[in-house]
Design a protein around this motif. Structure first.
Motif, PDB file in Angstrom:
ATOM      1  N   CYS A 339       0.832  -1.213   0.000  1.00 37.31           N
ATOM      2  CA  CYS A 339       0.000   0.000   0.000  1.00 37.31           C
ATOM      3  C   CYS A 339       0.866   1.263   0.000  1.00 37.31           C
ATOM      4  N   SER A 340       2.027   1.177  -0.608  1.00 36.24           N
ATOM      5  CA  SER A 340       2.806   2.406  -0.816  1.00 36.24           C
ATOM      6  C   SER A 340       2.478   2.894  -2.227  1.00 36.24           C
ATOM      7  N   GLY A 341       3.038   4.037  -2.596  1.00 35.98           N
ATOM      8  CA  GLY A 341       2.761   4.561  -3.945  1.00 35.98           C
ATOM      9  C   GLY A 341       3.882   4.250  -4.916  1.00 35.98           C
ATOM     10  N   LEU A 342       4.816   3.390  -4.508  1.00 37.21           N
ATOM     11  CA  LEU A 342       6.003   3.167  -5.345  1.00 37.21           C
ATOM     12  C   LEU A 342       5.875   1.933  -6.233  1.00 37.21           C
ATOM     13  N   PRO A 343       6.524   1.993  -7.404  1.00 38.91           N
ATOM     14  CA  PRO A 343       6.586   0.796  -8.256  1.00 38.91           C
ATOM     15  C   PRO A 343       7.421  -0.296  -7.590  1.00 38.91           C
ATOM     16  N   TYR A 344       7.268  -1.542  -8.075  1.00 40.80           N
ATOM     17  CA  TYR A 344       7.990  -2.656  -7.461  1.00 40.80           C
ATOM     18  C   TYR A 344       9.481  -2.657  -7.808  1.00 40.80           C
ATOM     19  N   TRP A 345       9.908  -1.743  -8.652  1.00 44.58           N
ATOM     20  CA  TRP A 345      11.352  -1.541  -8.837  1.00 44.58           C
ATOM     21  C   TRP A 345      11.979  -1.188  -7.478  1.00 44.58           C
ATOM     22  N   TYR A 346      11.162  -0.687  -6.523  1.00 44.18           N
ATOM     23  CA  TYR A 346      11.656  -0.250  -5.211  1.00 44.18           C
ATOM     24  C   TYR A 346      11.403  -1.272  -4.113  1.00 44.18           C
ATOM     25  N   LEU A 347      10.905  -2.447  -4.475  1.00 38.77           N
ATOM     26  CA  LEU A 347      10.588  -3.455  -3.450  1.00 38.77           C
ATOM     27  C   LEU A 347      11.836  -3.830  -2.638  1.00 38.77           C
ATOM     28  N   LYS A 348      12.939  -4.095  -3.323  1.00 35.99           N
ATOM     29  CA  LYS A 348      14.144  -4.549  -2.611  1.00 35.99           C
ATOM     30  C   LYS A 348      14.678  -3.446  -1.685  1.00 35.99           C
ATOM     31  N   GLN A 349      14.670  -2.217  -2.188  1.00 33.27           N
ATOM     32  CA  GLN A 349      15.196  -1.099  -1.404  1.00 33.27           C
ATOM     33  C   GLN A 349      14.299  -0.756  -0.212  1.00 33.27           C
ATOM     34  N   GLU A 350      12.973  -0.775  -0.438  1.00 28.27           N
ATOM     35  CA  GLU A 350      12.037  -0.297   0.589  1.00 28.27           C
ATOM     36  C   GLU A 350      11.610  -1.374   1.573  1.00 28.27           C
ATOM     37  N   ALA A 351      11.573  -2.599   1.101  1.00 29.55           N
ATOM     38  CA  ALA A 351      11.101  -3.682   1.983  1.00 29.55           C
ATOM     39  C   ALA A 351      12.003  -4.899   1.792  1.00 29.55           C
ATOM     40  N   PRO A 352      13.309  -4.752   2.157  1.00 34.28           N
ATOM     41  CA  PRO A 352      14.266  -5.835   1.862  1.00 34.28           C
ATOM     42  C   PRO A 352      13.855  -7.178   2.452  1.00 34.28           C
ATOM     43  N   GLU A 353      13.237  -7.180   3.653  1.00 36.48           N
ATOM     44  CA  GLU A 353      12.885  -8.462   4.277  1.00 36.48           C
ATOM     45  C   GLU A 353      11.754  -9.139   3.498  1.00 36.48           C
ATOM     46  N   LEU A 354      10.850  -8.351   2.938  1.00 37.16           N
ATOM     47  CA  LEU A 354       9.764  -8.918   2.124  1.00 37.16           C
ATOM     48  C   LEU A 354      10.337  -9.480   0.812  1.00 37.16           C
ATOM     49  N   PHE A 355      11.232  -8.714   0.218  1.00 36.66           N
ATOM     50  CA  PHE A 355      11.884  -9.151  -1.025  1.00 36.66           C
ATOM     51  C   PHE A 355      12.594 -10.488  -0.791  1.00 36.66           C
ATOM     52  N   GLU A 356      13.389 -10.536   0.281  1.00 35.62           N
ATOM     53  CA  GLU A 356      14.125 -11.774   0.594  1.00 35.62           C
ATOM     54  C   GLU A 356      13.169 -12.927   0.830  1.00 35.62           C
ATOM     55  N   ASP A 357      12.113 -12.655   1.574  1.00 34.45           N
ATOM     56  CA  ASP A 357      11.184 -13.721   1.925  1.00 34.45           C
ATOM     57  C   ASP A 357      10.505 -14.290   0.681  1.00 34.45           C
ATOM     58  N   ILE A 358      10.007 -13.437  -0.187  1.00 40.06           N
ATOM     59  CA  ILE A 358       9.292 -13.971  -1.366  1.00 40.06           C
ATOM     60  C   ILE A 358      10.280 -14.636  -2.324  1.00 40.06           C
ATOM     61  N   THR A 359      11.528 -14.216  -2.265  1.00 35.07           N
ATOM     62  CA  THR A 359      12.530 -14.865  -3.124  1.00 35.07           C
ATOM     63  C   THR A 359      12.683 -16.350  -2.759  1.00 35.07           C
ATOM     64  N   LYS A 360      12.343 -16.691  -1.511  1.00 33.29           N
ATOM     65  CA  LYS A 360      12.410 -18.110  -1.108  1.00 33.29           C
ATOM     66  C   LYS A 360      11.281 -18.930  -1.731  1.00 33.29           C
ATOM     67  N   SER A 361      10.260 -18.238  -2.192  1.00 36.03           N
ATOM     68  CA  SER A 361       9.127 -18.929  -2.808  1.00 36.03           C
ATOM     69  C   SER A 361       9.530 -19.416  -4.206  1.00 36.03           C
ATOM     70  N   ASP A 362       8.857 -20.471  -4.697  1.00 38.02           N
ATOM     71  CA  ASP A 362       9.236 -20.972  -6.019  1.00 38.02           C
ATOM     72  C   ASP A 362       8.573 -20.199  -7.150  1.00 38.02           C
ATOM     73  N   LEU A 363       7.483 -19.540  -6.814  1.00 37.96           N
ATOM     74  CA  LEU A 363       6.758 -18.790  -7.850  1.00 37.96           C
ATOM     75  C   LEU A 363       5.903 -17.733  -7.156  1.00 37.96           C
ATOM     76  N   ALA A 364       5.901 -16.517  -7.706  1.00 38.15           N
ATOM     77  CA  ALA A 364       5.007 -15.479  -7.174  1.00 38.15           C
ATOM     78  C   ALA A 364       4.065 -15.048  -8.285  1.00 38.15           C
ATOM     79  N   ILE A 365       2.778 -15.193  -8.008  1.00 38.84           N
ATOM     80  CA  ILE A 365       1.766 -14.832  -9.008  1.00 38.84           C
ATOM     81  C   ILE A 365       1.200 -13.472  -8.628  1.00 38.84           C
ATOM     82  N   PHE A 366       1.431 -12.477  -9.446  1.00 38.57           N
ATOM     83  CA  PHE A 366       0.917 -11.131  -9.193  1.00 38.57           C
ATOM     84  C   PHE A 366      -0.414 -10.983  -9.921  1.00 38.57           C
TER      85      PHE A 366
END
Ligand code: F6P
Ligand code: MG
Length: 448
Positions: A339-366
């Motif tokens: 619920c931020s206003g930023l594109p997901y190009w900023y996911l790693k920078q803004e929410a590194p723990e979320l980025f790391e966590d979903i990277t452990k998943s085998d597939l992310a369906i947006f």
């Protein structure tokens, strides 16, 4: 090369200063109408309340929403958020760093639209009695009621979809489910101001011949590469970055159920929004609301004429879904970054723990349009730009495999083959294929 920022995407951003554009139409017509609907529902709730403090606070909230509409119409600057939520500091940092001086028309369409929902939230956050109130709650339930035909049809189909089968049979089921899950995204309440009920019913169709007809409207079709990924899954984790509640999340649950029952996934994670968002987006509390609605035999219209088999089919399936939540096979969670206003190009920078966590998943369906806009920075890319380029280096190469299932409700698009746009525009207007929600894309990227 100028620096890329949220207010300066790789290609021109959509802005409401562009008169006649879809962004402009949103700011002058669609957003005020969304706020009017929220006010109308709030007023009903105020009328029903017998608590004086709630009534008084409710009226203050209504006035704050009216002020918000006026600010928008007068093209005032986007002011800082004035509440004390977990994400207030982030929002204000983004406003000050990237959008200082930007106005309701002059900021980017993406950021401003998100900002509108965050401002709406502010008016409720600052109250005591209305902090938990969802101004779109009634609309969400009402639209789900209207989906009763496809809801029962799918519930009846489910036992045949999850019985033991060969790889070839699995592929047939996948092919159908992925489309049902894709077109389920048509049920977005923020665009209902543009669609008729008939349009929606057609897009919710689950019969094979109708799906085959709809398939022609998938303008970028990575269903096959996505199948190669899904075929290879075994006891995996699959994440959904969800979009809308109601019929859309109902079909997401069907897909999740199939992934679990087929053994392809041993865990599914549903990533939800933290606040009422783009009218119909899923917050964690919407999931039990949906389960309860399905288990209430009087919820759907025409329930008097439903058979015992109808109810049993639906109830068996929904009870299984509840058991997934209870035993942790289905995790339903939220994160403020969605619920931020930023594109997901900023996911790693803004929410590194979320980025790391979903990277452990085998597939992310947006799911859905807004997630797609955020994945590709919501800008005017040449339409043949590869998806991998448009999602930016972190998401393309360092994240897990991603799929985007999106019905087109905004201008931005990438990944089209040469000549497809030109052929299409011989018969269809750009506004129709880009923004009506009647065309779609299924995009896939695996990290290289
Ligand atoms: O284009 C209309 C619109 O409301 C956009 O503003 C937004 O991106 C989208 O629809 C929401 O759709 P979805 O629910 O598919 O994300
Ligand atoms: Mg949505």
């Amino acid at each position: 090369m100028t620096t890329i920022t949220p207010n300066n995407p790789p290609f021109p951003a959509y802005r409401s200063t562009d008169k006649g554009s879809f962004a402009w139409d949103s700011t002058v017509r669609r957003w005020p109408s969304i706020l009017d609907n929220a006010i109308a529902d709030l007023e009903k709730a105020i009328d029903k309340s017998t608590d004086d403090q709630a009534r008084q606070e409710g009226k203050k909230i209504r006035d704050a929403i009216v002020d918000l509409k006026n600010e928008m119409a007068a093209d005032r600057p986007l002011r800082l958020i004035a509440d004390k939520e977990d994400d207030t500091a982030d929002w204000n940092r983004h406003l000050a760093t990237y959008f200082a001086g930007a106005t309701w028309f002059g900021g980017t369409w993406l950021f401003n639209e998100c900002y509108m929902y965050r401002r709406l939230r502010e008016s409720f956050s600052n109250s005591t009695c209305w902090r938990q109130y969802d101004p779109f709650g009634d609309q969400k339930l009402a639209t789900f009621r209207g989906s009763h035909g496809s809801v029962f049809d799918l519930a009846h189909k489910m036992p045949t979809l999850i019985q033991p089968m060969t790889v070839e049979q699995h592929e047939i089921v996948y092919d159908e489910l992925i489309q049902v899950c894709l077109w389920g995204n048509a049920t977005d309440l923020s665009l209902l101001t543009n669609m008729t009920e008939e349009d929606i019913k057609r897009l919710q169709a689950i019969e094979k011949d109708k799906l085959a007809e709809q398939k022609k409207k998938i303008l970028v079709d990575n269903i096959e590469p996505l199948w190669q990924k899904i075929k290879s899954l075994q006891g995996s984790r699959v994440d959904f970055v969800l979009d809308n509640t109601g019929f859309e999340v109902y079909v997401d649950l069907i897909l999740a159920d199939w992934l679990l029952q087929s053994g392809k996934a041993s865990q599914v994670v549903f990533n939800c929004k933290t606040i009422p968002w783009f009218v119909s987006d899923v917050m964690p509390q919407d999931i039990p609301i949906l389960f309860d609605a399905c288990l209430d035999r009087k919820f759907f219209p025409g329930h008097e004429t439903r058979s015992e088999e109808d109810f049993t089919a639906l109830e068996t399936m929904v009870r299984r879904w509840k058991s997934y939540v209870e035993d942790g096979r289905l995790i339903v969670r939220e994160h403020k970054f969605w619920c931020s206003g930023l594109p997901y190009w900023y996911l790693k920078q803004e929410a590194p723990e979320l980025f790391e966590d979903i990277t452990k998943s085998d597939l992310a369906i947006f799911k859905g349009d807004l997630n797609f806009r955020k994945l590709v920075f919501d800008c005017d890319w040449p339409v043949t730009t590869p998806f991998k380029t448009a999602i930016g280096p972190d998401m393309a190469n360092e994240f897990t495999s991603i799929a985007s299932l999106r019905t087109n409700k905004a201008e931005t698009i990438v990944g089209m083959k040469e000549g497809v746009k030109e052929e299409l525009e011989k018969t269809v207007t750009p506004l129709e294929w880009r923004c009506s929600g009647k065309y779609a894309v299924v995009q896939y990227n695996s990290p290289s």
